[in-house]
Write a protein that holds these residues in place. Structure first.
Motif, short mmCIF file in Angstrom:
data_model
loop_
_atom_site.label_atom_id
_atom_site.label_comp_id
_atom_site.label_asym_id
_atom_site.label_seq_id
_atom_site.Cartn_x
_atom_site.Cartn_y
_atom_site.Cartn_z
N PHE A 22 0.83 -1.20 0.00
CA PHE A 22 0.00 0.00 0.00
C PHE A 22 0.87 1.26 0.00
O PHE A 22 0.57 2.24 -0.71
N LEU A 23 1.93 1.25 0.79
CA LEU A 23 2.82 2.40 0.84
C LEU A 23 3.48 2.66 -0.52
O LEU A 23 3.60 3.81 -0.95
N LEU A 24 3.90 1.58 -1.19
CA LEU A 24 4.48 1.73 -2.52
C LEU A 24 3.44 2.30 -3.49
O LEU A 24 3.75 3.21 -4.28
N LEU A 25 2.23 1.76 -3.43
CA LEU A 25 1.15 2.25 -4.28
C LEU A 25 0.88 3.72 -4.03
O LEU A 25 0.78 4.52 -4.98
N ARG A 26 0.78 4.09 -2.77
CA ARG A 26 0.45 5.48 -2.45
C ARG A 26 1.56 6.42 -2.87
O ARG A 26 1.31 7.50 -3.41
N PHE A 27 2.80 6.01 -2.62
CA PHE A 27 3.91 6.86 -3.01
C PHE A 27 3.92 7.07 -4.53
O PHE A 27 4.06 8.21 -5.01
N ALA A 28 3.77 5.99 -5.29
CA ALA A 28 3.82 6.08 -6.75
C ALA A 28 2.71 6.99 -7.27
O ALA A 28 2.93 7.81 -8.18
N MET A 29 1.52 6.88 -6.69
CA MET A 29 0.39 7.66 -7.18
C MET A 29 0.53 9.13 -6.82
O MET A 29 0.31 10.02 -7.66
N VAL A 30 0.90 9.42 -5.57
CA VAL A 30 1.07 10.81 -5.15
C VAL A 30 2.24 11.44 -5.90
O VAL A 30 2.18 12.60 -6.34
N PHE A 31 3.32 10.68 -6.05
CA PHE A 31 4.49 11.15 -6.78
C PHE A 31 4.11 11.54 -8.21
O PHE A 31 4.45 12.62 -8.69
N ALA A 32 3.38 10.64 -8.89
CA ALA A 32 3.01 10.89 -10.28
C ALA A 32 2.09 12.10 -10.39
O ALA A 32 2.27 12.96 -11.26
N TRP A 33 1.09 12.18 -9.50
CA TRP A 33 0.12 13.27 -9.59
C TRP A 33 0.78 14.62 -9.33
O TRP A 33 0.55 15.59 -10.05
N SER A 34 1.60 14.69 -8.28
CA SER A 34 2.23 15.96 -7.94
C SER A 34 3.28 16.36 -8.96
O SER A 34 3.45 17.55 -9.27
N MET A 35 4.00 15.38 -9.51
CA MET A 35 4.98 15.68 -10.55
C MET A 35 4.27 16.21 -11.80
O MET A 35 4.71 17.18 -12.42
N GLN A 36 3.18 15.58 -12.17
CA GLN A 36 2.43 16.01 -13.34
C GLN A 36 1.95 17.45 -13.19
O GLN A 36 2.03 18.24 -14.14
N PHE A 37 1.48 17.80 -12.02
CA PHE A 37 0.95 19.15 -11.80
C PHE A 37 2.04 20.19 -12.04
O PHE A 37 1.81 21.23 -12.66
N ILE A 38 3.26 19.91 -11.54
CA ILE A 38 4.35 20.88 -11.69
C ILE A 38 4.83 20.96 -13.13
O ILE A 38 5.13 22.05 -13.64
N VAL A 39 4.94 19.82 -13.79
CA VAL A 39 5.36 19.81 -15.19
C VAL A 39 4.39 20.64 -16.04
O VAL A 39 4.80 21.45 -16.89
N ILE A 40 3.12 20.46 -15.79
CA ILE A 40 2.11 21.20 -16.55
C ILE A 40 2.14 22.68 -16.19
O ILE A 40 1.96 23.56 -17.05
N GLU A 41 2.39 23.00 -14.90
CA GLU A 41 2.54 24.41 -14.52
C GLU A 41 3.66 25.07 -15.31
O GLU A 41 3.51 26.18 -15.82
N TRP A 42 4.79 24.37 -15.39
CA TRP A 42 5.94 24.92 -16.11
C TRP A 42 5.60 25.13 -17.58
O TRP A 42 5.92 26.16 -18.17
N GLU A 43 4.94 24.14 -18.17
CA GLU A 43 4.59 24.22 -19.59
C GLU A 43 3.61 25.37 -19.85
O GLU A 43 3.77 26.13 -20.82
N VAL A 44 2.61 25.51 -18.98
CA VAL A 44 1.61 26.55 -19.16
C VAL A 44 2.23 27.94 -19.00
O VAL A 44 1.95 28.86 -19.78
N ILE A 198 0.53 -1.89 -10.84
CA ILE A 198 1.20 -3.17 -10.56
C ILE A 198 1.19 -3.44 -9.06
O ILE A 198 0.92 -4.57 -8.61
N ALA A 199 1.47 -2.42 -8.26
CA ALA A 199 1.45 -2.59 -6.81
C ALA A 199 0.06 -2.97 -6.32
O ALA A 199 -0.10 -3.85 -5.46
N LEU A 200 -0.95 -2.32 -6.86
CA LEU A 200 -2.33 -2.59 -6.44
C LEU A 200 -2.73 -4.04 -6.71
O LEU A 200 -3.54 -4.62 -5.98
N SER A 201 -2.17 -4.64 -7.75
CA SER A 201 -2.50 -6.03 -8.08
C SER A 201 -2.06 -7.00 -6.99
O SER A 201 -2.54 -8.13 -6.93
N LYS A 202 -1.17 -6.55 -6.10
CA LYS A 202 -0.68 -7.41 -5.02
C LYS A 202 -1.54 -7.31 -3.76
O LYS A 202 -1.27 -7.96 -2.76
N ILE A 203 -2.58 -6.48 -3.81
CA ILE A 203 -3.50 -6.35 -2.68
C ILE A 203 -4.80 -7.07 -3.02
O ILE A 203 -5.35 -6.91 -4.11
N SER A 204 -5.28 -7.87 -2.09
CA SER A 204 -6.49 -8.65 -2.34
C SER A 204 -7.74 -7.78 -2.20
O SER A 204 -7.70 -6.70 -1.61
#
Length: 426
Positions: A22-44, A198-204
């Motif tokens: 779960f921690l790996l899943l949460r880190f990957a998702m938060v990391f991706a979302w927050s990184m995307q927001f900044i990349v798009i801010e820079w582009e805009v 992929i991480a989520l697939s390991k959670i029942s």
């Protein structure tokens, strides 16, 4: 589960395999979302050179996230959490891939800047719809993969990992823009969204706690709101943190500071974005060994007060390294605030209402990041970038002082009793 010396076990929650996934899943998702927001801010900002355009990005995401949040919480409480989370992550993956295409010169080379800009806004808006369901689903899933006795320790680790992802994503965004450009930075975001799947697939699959809440949807939503409003501790923690994020959102203006004020370019932008990550990482290490639930009210007020001071310092600074230090301090303080708030929510929320309370939390705090970006962009346009940052930090300080004086119950909050009650379940 305690050690032989009867001290809290800092690794209690980590002894459950699915929680580590779960921690790996949460880190990957938060990391991706927050990184995307900044990349798009820079582009805009690169496309428009308009501070208000940065604010519109936040508005595009926060509008659907807030308007749909309560309904999403109602759905989450009646749904199987893993299956719903799969749909959320798939939705985010499609959006990130769309943004990857919109930043590819081979695709949009003949497009006007206005068409690209409005296409980005449209995808960000769809991301807000996904986010409305994502936050409450993750919050609810956490309580289903560990026993109640491990909730406090799990809340510490989960909120720390969230904080690390939320600041490391933007930090890497700053560096990756300089190293590989906006387009391939978005490719990296897409890769992390796949990692989370992929991480989520390991959670029942988990049982549905309350498949039929009863009553109308309106009554269900009202029940969630009433719970948060009537629980003064939960309401106070959410309100205080919301104000800090809303008015202390100086990081939303970092592209302007990096390009136009400090003049340090993309590489300096990466260092500025990395500074809060270092502070948050230290918070994670310390909070695992030094629990923050004793005198939690005073610690939360102190942390947000320091956060406000750091934002004011950043606004006044004309030195690059002083600005880096101010942002480091803000990450340290914000990390403490996040850990305490998440611990309060996990301890105080009944299982059958986690979706709806998680939805309210996303309105108060999660979406205030984007609303804070809009506030920062709008005030920067009206009163200037530096003045708007100092104004936001000052409002944060004032809110902390008023809360400390007017709410002795919150000021004297101590979660030790709740912690003891959960430990008795062993």
């Amino acid at each position: 589960m305690t050690t032989k010396s009867n001290k809290p076990d800092p690794y209690q929650a980590l002894r459950y395999r699915e929680f580590n996934v779960f921690l790996l899943l949460r880190f990957a998702m938060v990391f991706a979302w927050s990184m995307q927001f900044i990349v798009i801010e820079w582009e805009v900002y690169s496309l428009t050179k308009n501070p208000f355009a940065l604010g519109v990005i936040g508005l595009m995401e926060v509008s659907p996230a807030v308007s749909m949040a309560l309904f999403a919480g109602h759905i989450v409480d009646q749904s199987e959490k893993k299956g719903l989370l799969v749909k959320c992550i798939l939705g985010f993956s499609v959006i990130s891939f769309g943004l990857f295409l919109l930043t590819w010169p081979k695709i949009v080379g003949g497009w006007s800047s206005h068409v690209i800009l409005y296409s980005i806004y449209a995808l960000v808006f769809l991301g807000g719809l996904v986010r409305a369901f994502l936050g409450p689903t993750i919050f609810s899933l956490l309580s289903l993969i560990i026993p109640k006795k491990a909730y406090p320790n799990a809340a510490t680790w989960s909120s720390s990992v969230w904080q690390i992802g939320a600041v490391m994503g933007p930090a890497l965004a700053g560096f990756s823009i300089n190293w590989i450009g906006v387009h391939w930075s978005m490719c990296l975001v897409f890769a992390f969204s796949i990692l989370s799947l992929i991480a989520l697939s390991k959670i029942s699959k988990k049982p549905i706690i309350n498949p039929k809440i009863g009553g109308s949807v309106k009554e269900s939503l009202k029940e969630g709101l009433n719970f948060v409003y009537n629980n003064k501790i939960v309401f106070g923690a959410l309100s205080l943190d919301m104000v800090a994020v809303l008015f202390g959102g100086a990081v939303a203006l970092l592209p302007i500071f990096a390009q136009d004020i400090l003049k340090v370019g993309a590489e300096g932008f990466g260092i500025l974005r990395a500074a809060p990550a270092v502070g948050a990482f230290i918070t994670m290490l310390v909070s695992a060994y030094v629990p923050l639930y004793e005198n939690a009210g005073k610690k939360l007020l102190a942390a947000i007060f320091v956060f406000g001071l750091s934002i004011i310092l950043f606004g006044f600074s004309t030195s690059f390294w002083l600005s880096v230090f101010a942002l480091f301090l803000s990450g340290l303080a914000d990390g403490i605030s996040v850990v305490i708030r998440q611990t309060i929510l996990q301890l105080k929320t009944p299982d059958h209402m986690r979706g709806r309370v998680g939805a309210v939390n996303s309105i108060f705090v999660g979406s205030s990041n984007e609303l804070g970006a809009f506030e920062s962009g709008a005030t920067a346009k009206l009163m200037g970038t530096v003045t708007s940052v100092i104004f936001g930090g000052s409002v944060t300080l004032l809110t902390v002082v008023v809360t400390a004086l007017k709410s002795p119950t919150f000021r004297n909050l101590d979660l030790q009793r709740d912690m003891d009650d959960h430990q008795k379940l062993e």
